[in-house]
Enzyme design. Structure first.
Site, PDB file in Angstrom:
ATOM      1  N   ALA A  61      27.369  22.439  40.581  1.00 58.57           N
ATOM      2  CA  ALA A  61      27.874  23.423  41.541  1.00 58.57           C
ATOM      3  C   ALA A  61      26.698  24.326  41.946  1.00 58.57           C
ATOM      4  O   ALA A  61      25.782  24.556  41.160  1.00 58.57           O
ATOM      5  CB  ALA A  61      28.977  24.243  40.886  1.00 58.57           C
ATOM      6  N   GLY A 100      28.719  19.668  37.789  1.00 58.79           N
ATOM      7  CA  GLY A 100      29.415  18.977  38.876  1.00 58.79           C
ATOM      8  C   GLY A 100      28.655  17.744  39.351  1.00 58.79           C
ATOM      9  O   GLY A 100      29.256  16.818  39.901  1.00 58.79           O
ATOM     10  N   GLU A 103      29.822  15.134  37.111  1.00 64.77           N
ATOM     11  CA  GLU A 103      31.232  14.869  37.455  1.00 64.77           C
ATOM     12  C   GLU A 103      31.330  14.025  38.734  1.00 64.77           C
ATOM     13  O   GLU A 103      32.199  13.169  38.857  1.00 64.77           O
ATOM     14  CB  GLU A 103      31.982  16.192  37.603  1.00 64.77           C
ATOM     15  N   GLU A 123      28.350  23.351  31.729  1.00 61.69           N
ATOM     16  CA  GLU A 123      29.241  24.425  32.186  1.00 61.69           C
ATOM     17  C   GLU A 123      29.515  25.456  31.098  1.00 61.69           C
ATOM     18  O   GLU A 123      29.584  26.661  31.364  1.00 61.69           O
ATOM     19  CB  GLU A 123      30.583  23.848  32.668  1.00 61.69           C
TER      20      GLU A 123
HETATM   21  C1  LIG Z   1      34.943  28.513  40.541  1.00 60.33           C
HETATM   22  C2  LIG Z   1      35.389  27.258  39.840  1.00 60.33           C
HETATM   23  C3  LIG Z   1      34.356  26.199  39.946  1.00 60.33           C
HETATM   24  C4  LIG Z   1      34.797  25.044  39.124  1.00 60.33           C
HETATM   25  C5  LIG Z   1      33.772  23.969  39.175  1.00 60.33           C
HETATM   26  C6  LIG Z   1      33.319  23.652  37.839  1.00 60.33           C
HETATM   27  C7  LIG Z   1      32.609  22.384  37.846  1.00 60.33           C
HETATM   28  C8  LIG Z   1      31.146  22.494  38.026  1.00 60.33           C
HETATM   29  C9  LIG Z   1      30.402  23.449  37.449  1.00 60.33           C
HETATM   30  C10 LIG Z   1      28.933  23.386  37.536  1.00 60.33           C
HETATM   31  O1  LIG Z   1      28.360  22.434  38.017  1.00 60.33           O
HETATM   32  S1  LIG Z   1      28.100  24.734  36.931  1.00 60.33           S
HETATM   33  C11 LIG Z   1      26.406  24.347  37.253  1.00 60.33           C
HETATM   34  C12 LIG Z   1      25.923  23.350  36.295  1.00 60.33           C
HETATM   35  N1  LIG Z   1      24.507  23.142  36.469  1.00 60.33           N
HETATM   36  C13 LIG Z   1      23.621  23.816  35.767  1.00 60.33           C
HETATM   37  O2  LIG Z   1      23.939  24.655  34.945  1.00 60.33           O
HETATM   38  C14 LIG Z   1      22.189  23.462  36.025  1.00 60.33           C
HETATM   39  C15 LIG Z   1      21.325  24.662  35.868  1.00 60.33           C
HETATM   40  N2  LIG Z   1      19.953  24.316  36.151  1.00 60.33           N
HETATM   41  C16 LIG Z   1      19.127  23.767  35.226  1.00 60.33           C
HETATM   42  O3  LIG Z   1      19.461  23.464  34.105  1.00 60.33           O
HETATM   43  C17 LIG Z   1      17.713  23.581  35.678  1.00 60.33           C
HETATM   44  O4  LIG Z   1      17.455  24.452  36.742  1.00 60.33           O
HETATM   45  C18 LIG Z   1      17.401  22.115  36.099  1.00 60.33           C
HETATM   46  C19 LIG Z   1      18.362  21.602  37.183  1.00 60.33           C
HETATM   47  C20 LIG Z   1      17.449  21.216  34.858  1.00 60.33           C
HETATM   48  C21 LIG Z   1      15.967  22.077  36.670  1.00 60.33           C
HETATM   49  O5  LIG Z   1      15.115  22.614  35.709  1.00 60.33           O
HETATM   50  P1  LIG Z   1      13.563  22.841  36.059  1.00 60.33           P
HETATM   51  O6  LIG Z   1      12.952  23.446  34.840  1.00 60.33           O
HETATM   52  O7  LIG Z   1      12.969  21.589  36.579  1.00 60.33           O
HETATM   53  O8  LIG Z   1      13.532  23.854  37.262  1.00 60.33           O
HETATM   54  P2  LIG Z   1      14.125  25.342  37.405  1.00 60.33           P
HETATM   55  O9  LIG Z   1      12.978  26.252  37.657  1.00 60.33           O
HETATM   56  O10 LIG Z   1      15.060  25.672  36.299  1.00 60.33           O
HETATM   57  O11 LIG Z   1      15.006  25.190  38.721  1.00 60.33           O
HETATM   58  C22 LIG Z   1      14.396  24.826  39.946  1.00 60.33           C
HETATM   59  C23 LIG Z   1      15.132  25.492  41.069  1.00 60.33           C
HETATM   60  O12 LIG Z   1      16.418  24.925  41.142  1.00 60.33           O
HETATM   61  C24 LIG Z   1      17.390  25.974  41.205  1.00 60.33           C
HETATM   62  N3  LIG Z   1      18.652  25.475  40.635  1.00 60.33           N
HETATM   63  C25 LIG Z   1      18.839  24.818  39.487  1.00 60.33           C
HETATM   64  N4  LIG Z   1      20.120  24.514  39.309  1.00 60.33           N
HETATM   65  C26 LIG Z   1      20.793  24.992  40.389  1.00 60.33           C
HETATM   66  C27 LIG Z   1      22.161  24.992  40.783  1.00 60.33           C
HETATM   67  N5  LIG Z   1      23.130  24.424  40.026  1.00 60.33           N
HETATM   68  N6  LIG Z   1      22.487  25.572  41.943  1.00 60.33           N
HETATM   69  C28 LIG Z   1      21.541  26.136  42.724  1.00 60.33           C
HETATM   70  N7  LIG Z   1      20.212  26.179  42.411  1.00 60.33           N
HETATM   71  C29 LIG Z   1      19.855  25.610  41.255  1.00 60.33           C
HETATM   72  C30 LIG Z   1      16.779  27.076  40.368  1.00 60.33           C
HETATM   73  O13 LIG Z   1      17.396  28.292  40.632  1.00 60.33           O
HETATM   74  C31 LIG Z   1      15.329  27.000  40.835  1.00 60.33           C
HETATM   75  O14 LIG Z   1      15.276  27.614  42.098  1.00 60.33           O
HETATM   76  P3  LIG Z   1      14.000  28.469  42.525  1.00 60.33           P
HETATM   77  O15 LIG Z   1      13.877  29.562  41.519  1.00 60.33           O
HETATM   78  O16 LIG Z   1      12.855  27.498  42.484  1.00 60.33           O
HETATM   79  O17 LIG Z   1      14.350  28.946  43.902  1.00 60.33           O
END
Ligand SMILES: CCCCCCC/C=C/C(=O)SCCNC(=O)CCNC(=O)[C@H](O)C(C)(C)COP(=O)(O)OP(=O)(O)OC[C@H]1O[C@@H](n2cnc3c(N)ncnc32)[C@H](O)[C@@H]1OP(=O)(O)O
Length: 212
Positions: A61, A100, A103, A123
């Site tokens: 997400a 997500g 998923e 999550e």
């Molecule tokens: C309201 C009800 C909703 C119900 C839906 C529930 C189902 C779904 C829920 C979810 O999906 S929750 C989100 C789950 N995902 C995460 O928690 C992933 C979090 N991110 C990470 O673990 C890491 O960022 C990574 C993807 C493994 C990448 O790691 P890396 O060390 O390579 O780079 P980073 O510097 O951490 O990140 C780079 C860049 O990417 C941005 N980013 C990462 N994940 C997201 C995301 N999910 N959404 C938007 N942006 C994301 C992060 O902020 C960095 O951005 P910048 O700082 O470079 O601008």
């Protein structure tokens, strides 16, 4: 957004495009719906490969949208429509498939992972549940104990562990999109693969109930 391309072998390639990690923003969710509908309504298209731009499948997400009210199509019907598709949909997982993003891959009929990919349901680390089908589809695919481990710890697994657990069908050190396309071609025309039924939990002195 999601980009739609026709590729050899009567396939459609759908590419999620939302840098940096192709998170499931409103535009990406709408893009998935639009491109899937295009692929399914085109009689020339026999199967679909789903991937993420820049060799990152999907980081889940879009956390940038968490501050505001929920807008656009919900993840659950979006993913359900992929699972219900009568043409095979194969996820080509490179980089990450998290939250997500995993998923979404679980809603596809087959999953190919690049050897360096990482998969997980983090999550819980955000105080959320994998509420877009992960709590149903993962146990159906790999069993309750292994699914509970991933859901409650939020740990990431390597492509090799994902293969061992049964989350992915194949691991490649080549181009996951090409391997996914090969698989989609080989199963096109066959009935879509469905997940096994939900496990039934039996507790002494209680009637069996379905986990859903
Ligand atoms: C309201 C009800 C909703 C119900 C839906 C529930 C189902 C779904 C829920 C979810 O999906 S929750 C989100 C789950 N995902 C995460 O928690 C992933 C979090 N991110 C990470 O673990 C890491 O960022 C990574 C993807 C493994 C990448 O790691 P890396 O060390 O390579 O780079 P980073 O510097 O951490 O990140 C780079 C860049 O990417 C941005 N980013 C990462 N994940 C997201 C995301 N999910 N959404 C938007 N942006 C994301 C992060 O902020 C960095 O951005 P910048 O700082 O470079 O601008």
């Amino acid at each position: 957004m999601a980009r739609y391309t026709r590729i050899p072998g009567s396939l459609a390639l759908i590419t999620l495009t939302n840098p940096p990690v192709n998170a499931l923003s409103v535009a990406v969710r709408q893009g998935i719906i639009d491109t899937m509908s295009r692929a399914l309504s085109d009689p020339e298209v026999k199967g679909v490969v789903l991937c993420g731009e820049n060799r990152k499948f999907c980081g889940g997400a879009d956390i940038r949208e968490f501050a505001g009210p929920m807008k656009g199509p919900h993840l659950v019907p979006t993913f359900d429509s992929i699972e219900a598709a009568e043409k095979p949909v194969v996820a080509a997982i490179e980089g990450v498939a998290l939250g997500g993003g995993l998923e979404l891959a679980l809603a596809c009929h087959y999953r190919i992972a690049h050897v360096k990919a990482r998969l997980g349901l983090p999550e819980v680390t955000l105080g959320l549940l994998p509420a877009a089908g992960g709590t149903q589809r993962l146990p159906r695919l790999i069993g309750v104990p292994a699914a509970l481990d991933l859901i409650t710890t939020g740990r990431h697994v390597s492509a090799q562990e994902a293969l061992k657990l049964g989350i992915v069908d194949r691991v490649t050190d080549g181009d996951a999109r090409e391997v996914a396309a090969e698989l989609a071609r080989s199963v096109s025309g066959q009935a879509s693969r469905t997940l096994p039924p939900l496990p039934v939990l039996r507790v002494a002195h209680l009637s069996p109930f379905r986990l859903n």
